[in-house]
Design a protein around this motif. Structure first.
Motif, short mmCIF file in Angstrom:
data_model
loop_
_atom_site.label_atom_id
_atom_site.label_comp_id
_atom_site.label_asym_id
_atom_site.label_seq_id
_atom_site.Cartn_x
_atom_site.Cartn_y
_atom_site.Cartn_z
N SER A 92 0.82 -1.29 -0.01
CA SER A 92 0.10 0.13 -0.13
C SER A 92 0.74 1.37 0.12
O SER A 92 0.39 2.35 -0.60
N ASP A 93 1.98 1.23 0.69
CA ASP A 93 2.85 2.42 0.78
C ASP A 93 3.28 2.92 -0.71
O ASP A 93 3.49 3.83 -0.97
N THR A 94 3.80 1.83 -1.42
CA THR A 94 4.26 1.73 -2.51
C THR A 94 3.14 2.55 -3.69
O THR A 94 3.33 3.41 -4.44
N ALA A 97 2.54 6.18 -2.82
CA ALA A 97 3.79 7.03 -3.56
C ALA A 97 3.30 7.29 -4.79
O ALA A 97 3.78 8.36 -5.20
N SER A 110 -6.62 0.48 -0.09
CA SER A 110 -5.33 0.36 0.87
C SER A 110 -5.62 -0.52 1.68
O SER A 110 -6.89 -0.73 2.36
N LYS A 114 -3.73 4.48 7.48
CA LYS A 114 -2.59 5.23 7.58
C LYS A 114 -1.72 5.64 6.07
O LYS A 114 -1.38 6.67 5.82
N THR A 115 -1.89 4.48 5.44
CA THR A 115 -1.48 4.65 3.85
C THR A 115 -2.62 5.57 3.18
O THR A 115 -2.05 6.23 1.98
N THR A 118 -1.87 9.20 3.12
CA THR A 118 -0.96 9.51 2.21
C THR A 118 -1.60 10.20 1.15
O THR A 118 -1.09 11.42 0.68
N THR A 168 7.13 -0.60 6.80
CA THR A 168 6.38 0.68 6.17
C THR A 168 5.22 0.04 5.60
O THR A 168 4.26 1.10 5.23
N VAL A 169 4.91 -1.08 5.46
CA VAL A 169 3.76 -1.57 4.81
C VAL A 169 2.87 -2.07 6.18
O VAL A 169 2.97 -2.26 6.87
#
Length: 277
Positions: A92-94, A97, A110, A114-115, A118, A168-169
């Motif tokens: 999800s973080d990728t 971004a 997601s 949190k992600t 973003t 981070t994920v």
């Protein structure tokens, strides 16, 4: 002669009826002329609401949604000929971004709020994201659980090769939360960029165990064995979904989101092991 007279009477009677009908029709037209605009608007709205969907919907979705979303994508395409659904499954973080970096997409799903934040904080979401499912962690071991792992604490034993998702994920952040809930520390042999990569390490017998989602253990079938642990209840992830602000095909994207949130979509998702919100 008699037939002729009767026929004449019928003709006169028909003429009177026709005249009365014409007069009634003129009166009806006069009365309804003032409503023409509203009727036209109503017809236009009906036509618009039933407009045929088209276009290729691009969905950025957490890796753990791969199996269930692929099924829903096939359902969507069958239901709406002329549309297509393209998926980008990753951490999800990728994905977040990529979206904030300008990658073209219609929908973002997601594995954690949190992600999703973003994306919303960057102003890239169209509206407020909605939580559509929840997911919980489980330990994936080699088939048959040859190391007899029975708890999260068991993963900390020396000699075991354990894999975690990167912190981070969402799956990695949830694993850390579960470890903290149990007062445990664990140094894995590797941190993976998404949950599917972590699971693959076990499937290929490159690791003895991995902390992944229940849905991933279920999707793997007999390639792994799942082990529940109580600390996972302290690290349940909500999954939000949203239409993106610059969606190339917003109408089709909205329809896909509605399918995901519908009773049919929920049956597919819960069948894959997800929990309702």
């Amino acid at each position: 002669m008699i037939r002729s007279v009767r026929r004449t009477h019928r003709i006169r009677r028909s003429a009177r009826v026709a005249g009365a009908g014409a007069a009634a029709l003129l009166a009806l037209n006069a009365c309804s002329s003032s409503d023409t605009g509203s009727d036209t608007d109503s017809a236009g709205a009906s036509s618009s609401s039933s407009a045929k969907l088209s276009g290729q919907v691009t969905v950025f979705a957490a890796a753990s949604l791969k199996e269930s979303f692929t099924t829903l994508g096939e359902t969507f395409e069958k239901r709406h000929p002329g549309t297509g659904v393209t998926f980008n499954f990753a951490g999800s973080d990728t994905l977040a971004a990529s979206i904030t970096g300008g990658a073209p997409a219609d929908v973002f799903a997601s594995a954690s709020p949190k992600t999703m934040a973003t994306v919303t904080d960057a102003g890239a979401a169209a509206g407020t994201p909605a939580t559509f499912v929840r997911n919980q962690l489980e330990i994936a071991t080699l088939p048959g659980n040859p190391e007899h792992i029975s708890s999260l604490k068991g993963l900390t034993e020396s000699g075991l090769k354990v894999v975690l998702c990167d912190k981070t994920v969402p799956c990695g952040a949830a694993a850390q939360k579960a470890l903290e809930a149990g007062g445990l520390e664990l140094t894995p042999v590797s941190y993976e960029q998404d949950v599917k990569a972590a699971l693959t390490k076990v499937e290929l017998k490159e690791a003895d165990a991995a902390v992944v989602y229940k849905t991933d253990v279920k999707a793997a079938g007999d390639k792994v064995t799942g082990v529940d642990f109580p600390e996972s209840a302290k690290a349940v992830n909500d999954y939000p979904i949203t239409l993106l602000k610059d969606a190339p095909h917003p109408d089709a994207a909205k329809a896909f989101i509605e399918l995901v949130k519908s009773a049919e979509g929920q049956r597919v998702l819960t069948g894959a092991g997800f929990r309702t919100p």
